[in-house]
Design an enzyme around this catalytic site. Structure first.
Site, short mmCIF file in Angstrom:
data_model
loop_
_atom_site.label_atom_id
_atom_site.label_comp_id
_atom_site.label_asym_id
_atom_site.label_seq_id
_atom_site.Cartn_x
_atom_site.Cartn_y
_atom_site.Cartn_z
N CYS A 162 0.81 -1.22 0.00
CA CYS A 162 0.00 0.00 0.00
C CYS A 162 0.84 1.28 0.00
O CYS A 162 0.32 2.37 -0.22
CB CYS A 162 -0.95 0.01 1.19
N HIS A 185 -3.31 7.40 2.35
CA HIS A 185 -3.68 6.06 1.90
C HIS A 185 -5.06 5.75 2.46
O HIS A 185 -5.37 6.05 3.61
CB HIS A 185 -2.64 5.05 2.41
N ASN A 216 -9.89 -0.26 0.11
CA ASN A 216 -8.43 -0.16 0.06
C ASN A 216 -7.93 -0.73 -1.26
O ASN A 216 -8.04 -1.94 -1.50
CB ASN A 216 -7.85 -0.94 1.25
N1 COA Z 1 -18.20 -8.28 9.82
C1 COA Z 1 -18.62 -8.50 11.07
N2 COA Z 1 -17.78 -8.81 12.07
C2 COA Z 1 -16.46 -8.88 11.77
C3 COA Z 1 -15.98 -8.67 10.48
C4 COA Z 1 -16.91 -8.36 9.47
N3 COA Z 1 -16.56 -8.13 8.20
N4 COA Z 1 -14.63 -8.82 10.49
C5 COA Z 1 -14.28 -9.10 11.75
N5 COA Z 1 -15.38 -9.15 12.53
C6 COA Z 1 -15.48 -9.42 13.96
C7 COA Z 1 -14.31 -10.18 14.49
O1 COA Z 1 -14.48 -11.56 14.28
C8 COA Z 1 -14.34 -9.81 15.96
O2 COA Z 1 -15.32 -10.58 16.60
P1 COA Z 1 -15.08 -11.14 18.09
O3 COA Z 1 -14.95 -9.91 18.95
O4 COA Z 1 -16.31 -11.93 18.35
O5 COA Z 1 -13.81 -11.93 18.03
C9 COA Z 1 -14.85 -8.36 15.96
O6 COA Z 1 -15.48 -8.18 14.67
C10 COA Z 1 -13.77 -7.32 16.15
O7 COA Z 1 -12.69 -7.64 15.29
P2 COA Z 1 -11.40 -6.77 15.21
O8 COA Z 1 -10.47 -7.34 14.17
O9 COA Z 1 -10.84 -6.53 16.56
O10 COA Z 1 -12.04 -5.39 14.67
P3 COA Z 1 -11.38 -4.01 14.46
O11 COA Z 1 -12.13 -2.95 15.15
O12 COA Z 1 -9.89 -4.04 14.65
O13 COA Z 1 -11.63 -3.76 12.89
C11 COA Z 1 -10.39 -3.89 10.85
C12 COA Z 1 -11.10 -4.65 11.95
C13 COA Z 1 -9.77 -4.88 9.89
C14 COA Z 1 -11.42 -3.06 10.13
C15 COA Z 1 -9.32 -2.97 11.43
O14 COA Z 1 -8.55 -3.68 12.35
C16 COA Z 1 -8.40 -2.37 10.40
O15 COA Z 1 -8.79 -1.54 9.62
N6 COA Z 1 -7.09 -2.73 10.46
C17 COA Z 1 -6.06 -2.14 9.66
C18 COA Z 1 -6.23 -2.34 8.23
C19 COA Z 1 -5.17 -1.55 7.56
O16 COA Z 1 -4.99 -0.40 7.80
N7 COA Z 1 -4.39 -2.10 6.77
C20 COA Z 1 -3.35 -1.23 6.33
C21 COA Z 1 -2.43 -1.79 5.59
S1 COA Z 1 -3.03 -1.88 3.98
#
Ligand code: COA
Length: 317
Positions: A113, A242, A272
């Protein structure tokens, strides 16, 4: 010493749109969860279109908008982690050929990215050193080719697209003021495509950990770049980050003390798009009139590797 300028910007997004409502039918998720956690409403998917064809469309438009003739481009660099061909031929060589640019130097870089910020630094160095005069840079990714559409933690996040620009010898005060690119391979496993036999596997990410590291790293990186350049955040016309997650974008924007009006956000429409994300966002601002010749813009990026970086520039010729 010569200065280098980003003289044009362009982008291409495939026609097919994958909405949150459609994803609700594919995995256990909801529009509410996706929007609240990421700010994403839809993403564009390439389907039958190749990565090369998307890169070609963006590159062609960037070349037209630069006002240069084909024979004036003396280098083409493409940033992608989802090329059509494993190892070779490079996307850049294919695009250079299809655009009719002749036998110029053409190569790909892999910085996930952060690809477009890396491209800017490499092209800037080539132009400032006098090695090249006009470098076509293309950030393109087709994450749909490496996304597991049964993995809800990943499939809601990514889309496909391409963005491009031309970096030329500056002919006015508009130029690339500073770039910073960095990496930390020790955290590579937090966002990777583990190999599946002889094939490339699906993307795996420890989202929560990546999120926290991305916010801290990006915030420190842009603040440091501004300080080193002697520019106050209040002088910035547009912040074009980004586009991975609206919450990451907002955290950095607020840390910089910038208003929402100065921050370009396209993650809602495109998700993304990896190396294409910054030039696609720049192109949106260019086409709606926010990004003009002379605009002072700040870019930031974070991605797999880990890689990250930022750039400060006055856009245009
Ligand atoms: N729909 C519903 N629930 C979902 C889900 C979806 N699409 N994806 C994950 N969950 C659930 C998980 O299973 C978890 O459930 P649990 O609490 O029962 O275990 C819960 O939601 C929370 O998951 P978590 O991963 O902690 O959520 P989060 O607030 O961190 O959000 C992302 C997840 C991926 C959106 C976030 O972490 C993110 O944006 N990360 C960085 C991505 C990024 O910037 N990449 C950059 C490099 S390119």
């Amino acid at each position: 010493m010569k200065k280098a300028a980003l003289v044009s910007i362009a982008a291409y997004a495939p026609q097919k749109i994958l909405t949150n409502a459609e994803l609700e039918k594919m995995v256990e998720t909801s529009d509410e969860w996706i929007v609240k956690r990421t700010g994403i409403h839809s993403r564009h998917i390439a389907e039958d279109e190749s990565l090369t064809s998307m890169a070609l469309k963006a590159g062609k438009l960037a070349l037209e908008r630069s006002g240069l003739e084909k024979n004036e481009i003396d280098c083409l660099i493409c940033a992608t982690v989802t090329p059509d061909f494993f190892c070779m031929p490079s996307t850049a060589a294919q695009v250079a050929s299809e655009l009719g640019l002749g036998s110029i130097m053409a190569f790909d870089i892999s910085a996930a990215c952060s690809g477009f910020v890396y491209l800017l630094e490499v092209a800037k160095s080539l132009v400032e050193s006098g090695a090249k005069k006009n470098v076509l840079i293309i950030g393109a990714d087709k994450f749909s080719s490496i996304v597991d559409y049964s993995d809800r933690s990943i499939c809601v996040l990514f889309g496909d697209g391409a963005g491009a620009g031309v970096v030329s010898v500056a002919s006015s005060d508009n130029h690339i003021i500073a770039t910073h690119c960095a990496s930390d391979g020790s955290k590579g496993e937090l966002l990777m495509t583990p190999k599946d036999g002889r094939n490339v596997g699906f993307v795996k990410m420890s989202g929560n950990e990546v999120f926290k590291i991305a916010v801290n790293t990006l915030t420190n990186d842009v603040v440091e770049l501004l300080e080193k350049s002697g520019i106050a955040s209040s002088q910035i016309d547009l912040f074009i980050p980004h586009q991975a997650n609206l919450r990451i974008i907002k955290a950095v924007q607020e840390r910089l003390g910038l208003s929402e009006a100065k921050c370009v956000v396209t993650v809602g429409e495109y998700g993304n798009t990896s190396a294409a994300s910054i030039p696609m966002a720049m192109n949106t601002a260019y086409e709606d009139g926010r990004l003009k010749a002379g605009s002072l813009i700040l870019l930031d990026a974070f991605g797999g590797g880990f890689t990250w970086g930022s750039a400060l520039l006055r856009f245009g010729r």
